[in-house]
Enzyme design. Structure first.
Site, PDB file in Angstrom:
ATOM      1  N   GLU A  75      -3.941  -7.579  15.446  1.00  0.00           N
ATOM      2  CA  GLU A  75      -3.520  -6.233  15.043  1.00  0.00           C
ATOM      3  C   GLU A  75      -4.699  -5.261  15.169  1.00  0.00           C
ATOM      4  O   GLU A  75      -4.501  -4.073  15.423  1.00  0.00           O
ATOM      5  CB  GLU A  75      -2.984  -6.247  13.599  1.00  0.00           C
ATOM      6  CG  GLU A  75      -2.104  -5.046  13.291  1.00  0.00           C
ATOM      7  CD  GLU A  75      -1.251  -5.228  12.048  1.00  0.00           C
ATOM      8  OE1 GLU A  75      -0.036  -5.396  12.177  1.00  0.00           O
ATOM      9  OE2 GLU A  75      -1.804  -5.208  10.937  1.00  0.00           O
ATOM     10  N   GLU A  98      10.891  -4.367   4.186  1.00  0.00           N
ATOM     11  CA  GLU A  98      11.036  -5.763   3.765  1.00  0.00           C
ATOM     12  C   GLU A  98      10.634  -5.931   2.305  1.00  0.00           C
ATOM     13  O   GLU A  98      11.324  -6.582   1.511  1.00  0.00           O
ATOM     14  CB  GLU A  98      10.140  -6.675   4.624  1.00  0.00           C
ATOM     15  CG  GLU A  98      10.529  -6.744   6.083  1.00  0.00           C
ATOM     16  CD  GLU A  98       9.782  -5.746   6.941  1.00  0.00           C
ATOM     17  OE1 GLU A  98       9.452  -4.633   6.448  1.00  0.00           O
ATOM     18  OE2 GLU A  98       9.528  -6.045   8.116  1.00  0.00           O
ATOM     19  N   LYS A 117       9.918  -0.883  14.666  1.00  0.00           N
ATOM     20  CA  LYS A 117      10.410  -0.470  13.338  1.00  0.00           C
ATOM     21  C   LYS A 117      11.424   0.653  13.492  1.00  0.00           C
ATOM     22  O   LYS A 117      12.474   0.654  12.866  1.00  0.00           O
ATOM     23  CB  LYS A 117       9.247   0.060  12.486  1.00  0.00           C
ATOM     24  CG  LYS A 117       8.524  -0.972  11.675  1.00  0.00           C
ATOM     25  CD  LYS A 117       7.723  -0.233  10.599  1.00  0.00           C
ATOM     26  CE  LYS A 117       6.446  -0.952  10.272  1.00  0.00           C
ATOM     27  NZ  LYS A 117       5.564  -0.207   9.379  1.00  0.00           N
ATOM     28  N   HIS A 145      -1.964 -33.550  17.376  1.00  0.00           N
ATOM     29  CA  HIS A 145      -0.728 -34.267  17.731  1.00  0.00           C
ATOM     30  C   HIS A 145       0.337 -33.292  18.200  1.00  0.00           C
ATOM     31  O   HIS A 145       1.517 -33.650  18.252  1.00  0.00           O
ATOM     32  CB  HIS A 145      -0.246 -35.077  16.524  1.00  0.00           C
ATOM     33  CG  HIS A 145      -1.240 -36.100  16.089  1.00  0.00           C
ATOM     34  ND1 HIS A 145      -1.181 -37.422  16.488  1.00  0.00           N
ATOM     35  CD2 HIS A 145      -2.369 -35.995  15.339  1.00  0.00           C
ATOM     36  CE1 HIS A 145      -2.216 -38.075  15.980  1.00  0.00           C
ATOM     37  NE2 HIS A 145      -2.951 -37.235  15.279  1.00  0.00           N
ATOM     38  N   LYS A 167       0.842  -1.199   0.000  1.00  0.00           N
ATOM     39  CA  LYS A 167       0.000   0.000   0.000  1.00  0.00           C
ATOM     40  C   LYS A 167       0.879   1.252   0.000  1.00  0.00           C
ATOM     41  O   LYS A 167       0.681   2.160  -0.798  1.00  0.00           O
ATOM     42  CB  LYS A 167      -0.893  -0.043   1.243  1.00  0.00           C
ATOM     43  CG  LYS A 167      -1.867   1.094   1.346  1.00  0.00           C
ATOM     44  CD  LYS A 167      -2.760   0.875   2.565  1.00  0.00           C
ATOM     45  CE  LYS A 167      -3.625   2.081   2.833  1.00  0.00           C
ATOM     46  NZ  LYS A 167      -4.429   1.911   4.062  1.00  0.00           N
ATOM     47  N   GLY A 184      -4.648  -2.469   5.562  1.00  0.00           N
ATOM     48  CA  GLY A 184      -3.831  -3.566   5.018  1.00  0.00           C
ATOM     49  C   GLY A 184      -4.442  -4.936   5.256  1.00  0.00           C
ATOM     50  O   GLY A 184      -4.588  -5.745   4.334  1.00  0.00           O
ATOM     51  N   ARG A 185      -4.841  -5.209   6.502  1.00  0.00           N
ATOM     52  CA  ARG A 185      -5.337  -6.559   6.822  1.00  0.00           C
ATOM     53  C   ARG A 185      -6.759  -6.783   6.307  1.00  0.00           C
ATOM     54  O   ARG A 185      -7.304  -7.879   6.464  1.00  0.00           O
ATOM     55  CB  ARG A 185      -5.224  -6.815   8.328  1.00  0.00           C
ATOM     56  CG  ARG A 185      -5.867  -5.766   9.207  1.00  0.00           C
ATOM     57  CD  ARG A 185      -5.395  -5.885  10.648  1.00  0.00           C
ATOM     58  NE  ARG A 185      -5.880  -4.800  11.493  1.00  0.00           N
ATOM     59  CZ  ARG A 185      -5.296  -3.603  11.601  1.00  0.00           C
ATOM     60  NH1 ARG A 185      -4.230  -3.320  10.876  1.00  0.00           N
ATOM     61  NH2 ARG A 185      -5.780  -2.680  12.409  1.00  0.00           N
TER      62      ARG A 185
HETATM   63  C1  G6Q Z   1      -2.134  -4.301   8.186  1.00  0.00           C
HETATM   64  C2  G6Q Z   1      -0.945  -3.556   8.507  1.00  0.00           C
HETATM   65  C3  G6Q Z   1       0.341  -4.153   7.981  1.00  0.00           C
HETATM   66  C4  G6Q Z   1       0.631  -3.808   6.537  1.00  0.00           C
HETATM   67  C5  G6Q Z   1       2.084  -4.185   6.241  1.00  0.00           C
HETATM   68  C6  G6Q Z   1       2.459  -3.930   4.800  1.00  0.00           C
HETATM   69  O1  G6Q Z   1      -3.236  -3.939   8.440  1.00  0.00           O
HETATM   70  O2  G6Q Z   1      -1.118  -2.238   8.150  1.00  0.00           O
HETATM   71  O3  G6Q Z   1       0.388  -5.540   8.141  1.00  0.00           O
HETATM   72  O4  G6Q Z   1      -0.246  -4.459   5.680  1.00  0.00           O
HETATM   73  O5  G6Q Z   1       2.924  -3.451   7.083  1.00  0.00           O
HETATM   74  O6  G6Q Z   1       2.301  -2.599   4.475  1.00  0.00           O
HETATM   75  P1  G6Q Z   1       2.376  -2.120   3.000  1.00  0.00           P
HETATM   76  O7  G6Q Z   1       1.265  -2.730   2.238  1.00  0.00           O
HETATM   77  O8  G6Q Z   1       2.313  -0.628   3.028  1.00  0.00           O
HETATM   78  O9  G6Q Z   1       3.704  -2.615   2.464  1.00  0.00           O
END
Ligand code: G6Q
Length: 528
Positions: free
Chosen positions: A349, A209, A493, A380, A203, A263-264
């Protein structure tokens, strides 16, 4: 909140409940399953194995009314700015609103933009499948590498695995998320750059990463195919146009989404392109339809028949009134093997918070610690603690009536195990039944829900995910927290930034504690 009339009534009720077991409830009421289960087409929720009575549910309903859950729900669907700490509307429901929808984010229409991006995603997906969109050497794409993390990874990966059908899937979709170089290297080994399409899903398009992994994959492509290959082999799924351009991806290869998509909650947006590429556009469309059906149910069903509200209220009862602060997610379907990880992020989250929307501290537990594995594997492994540990861990079992294969014997065993586990958790085994052996005693009376799906397909998967999204929303609404921010991921972070310098340039770190300094020195000494 404990001072509120509905909360206090529940506290009084739980005390009156001491000593009565779920087994007693079933003995006294042969209709308990009918009374405490409810269904929508394709899905049934049995919540009868919770320590609740009609009165408990009534009081939980009072709490939901006191917290104006339905009003808060309507505000979300209406596009009000309910994510106040980030000043945003919350409209993942608009992404699956369908062709006639007219959603508005804080008054501004969004459904036209949503339809436009979905249409571009469909055209692109079909062109890739037809080989019309192909690599620089003219060969059709065979593999997709989707680079992204957190919300830009877990939902698509979970759905791709759930819908996987090797007999019909046109493309193999692989995911790279961890900045650990083993992740990207293990995915790229055996792939051919000529036939690989790369999706960079972020996003913000600034996530460390993802940008590190994307740069590594870009070098892997350009080392073989030349710098110009980025245009044909890369696609961006993002909200950040300038950063996408700076990376070298054209705007016509960018599929956007908006700040009102968390994001989630984003697998329904452009972030879901890996799902469409893996399973085909009709499947992605069915996923959206399934979620929309659950949205409509959530909006219109009365509380006593409303699946997300019931799941949320039984959870509140277990967490806040019985003190059970974990939740095991136990899908008895191997295709749902990443569902626990997805729900872990969705729930923890969203609701792992200690202050209300207005910043005042909460004095009650909020979101549960969520974990899980598919059954029967988990049996198990960690079920020992679920059955005999001193703490009670509520569980959500998920069973699928009709599997996607013809191995009846396997499926009979799977379902028998699923039913046996929730029964054993509830019934337990007394010292007498265990012939006096205390090691073989099961205290029982351990709560669980069971969700039964008719079958697992794109439609029921959409329903299932939306069910949990709304469950998390309802619980957040009751606690009065903002389920849609995630400030808790910031501090680590920031600290990683200064530690990165100390590691890569072996400089003296600022303001680290003695343990961190000792570990840093050890790593710097041991690294070759
Ligand atoms: C989800 C969070 C988080 C996010 C990641 C990736 O709700 O905001 O998990 O999706 O940090 O972020 P980007 O999509 O900006 O890379």
């Amino acid at each position: 909140m404990p001072q509120s009339p509905a909360w206090n009534a529940l506290l009084a009720h739980v005390n009156a409940h001491q000593g009565v077991t779920m087994g007693d409830f079933f003995t006294a009421d042969s209709e308990r399953f009918t009374r405490f289960s409810t269904a929508v087409p394709g899905m049934l929720l049995d919540y009868s194995k919770n320590q609740i009575t009609e009165q408990t549910l009534g009081l939980l309903g009072d709490l939901a009314r006191e917290r104006d859950v339905e009003g808060q729900r309507d505000a979300m669907f209406a596009g009000a700015v309910i994510n106040r700490t980030e000043d945003r509307a919350v409209l993942h429901t608009a992404l699956r609103g369908g062709p006639t929808a007219d959603f508005r984010a804080n008054g501004a229409p969004v459904s036209g933009d949503v339809a436009g991006v979905l249409s571009r995603m469909q055209t692109f997906t079909e062109a890739v499948h037809a080989g019309e969109v192909c690599g620089t050497t003219g060969k059709p794409f065979r593999d997709v590498v989707a680079v992204g993390i957190g919300g830009s990874h877990l939902g698509p990966e979970m759905a791709v695995l759930a819908l996987k059908n090797p007999a019909t899937d046109a493309l193999n979709v692989h995911f790279v998320s961890n900045v650990d170089g083993h992740d990207v290297l293990q995915v790229l080994v055996g792939l051919n750059p000529e036939t690989t399409l790369v999706l960079v899903a972020s996003k913000t398009f600034t996530t460390q990463e993802t940008m590190t992994n994307a740069a590594t994959v870009r070098s892997w492509i350009t080392d073989i195919l030349g710098a110009d290959a980025v245009a044909q082999h890369f696609v961006a799924l993002s909200s950040n146009g300038p950063a996408v351009t700076a990376f070298g991806i054209d705007q016509d290869r960018m599929f956007p989404f908006w700040d009102w998509v968390g994001g989630r909650y984003s697998l329904w947006s452009a972030i879901g392109l890996p799902i469409a590429l893996a399973a085909g556009w009709p499947q992605f469309d069915a996923l959206l339809t399934g979620a929309r059906d659950m949205d409509n149910h959530f909006k219109s069903a009365p509380m006593a028949k409303n699946l997300p509200i019931l799941l949320a209220l039984t959870g509140i009862w277990n967490i806040n009134f019985l003190g059970h602060t974990c939740l095991a997610v136990l899908p008895y379907d191997q295709r749902l093997k990443r569902l626990p990880a997805f729900l872990q992020q969705l729930d923890m989250e969203s609701n792992g918070k200690s202050v209300r929307q207005d910043g005042t501290p909460l004095d009650v537990a909020t979101g549960p610690v969520v974990f899980g594995e598919p059954g029967t594997n988990g049996q198990h492994a960690f079920y020992q603690l679920l059955h005999q540990g001193p703490q009670k861990v509520p569980a959500d079992f998920i069973a699928v009536a009709n599997p996607g294969h013809g191995l009846k014997e396997h499926h009979d065993q799977l379902l028998a195990n699923c039913l046996a586990q929730s029964q054993a958790l509830m019934q337990g085994r007394t010292l007498e039944q265990a012939k006096g052996n205390p090691h073989r005693v099961f205290s029982g009376n351990r709560p669980s829900n069971t969700l039964v799906l008719d079958k697992l397909d794109a439609h029921t998967l959409g329903q299932l995910i939306a069910l949990y999204e709304h469950k998390v929303f309802v619980q957040g609404a009751i606690w009065g927290i903002n389920s849609f921010d995630q400030w808790g991921v910031e501090l680590g972070k920031e600290m990683a930034g200064s530690l990165l310098q100390a590691l890569s340039q072996t400089t003296d770190p600022d303001g680290v504690d003695g343990s961190t300094e000792g570990l840093l020195n050890t790593l710097n000494t041991w690294r070759e």
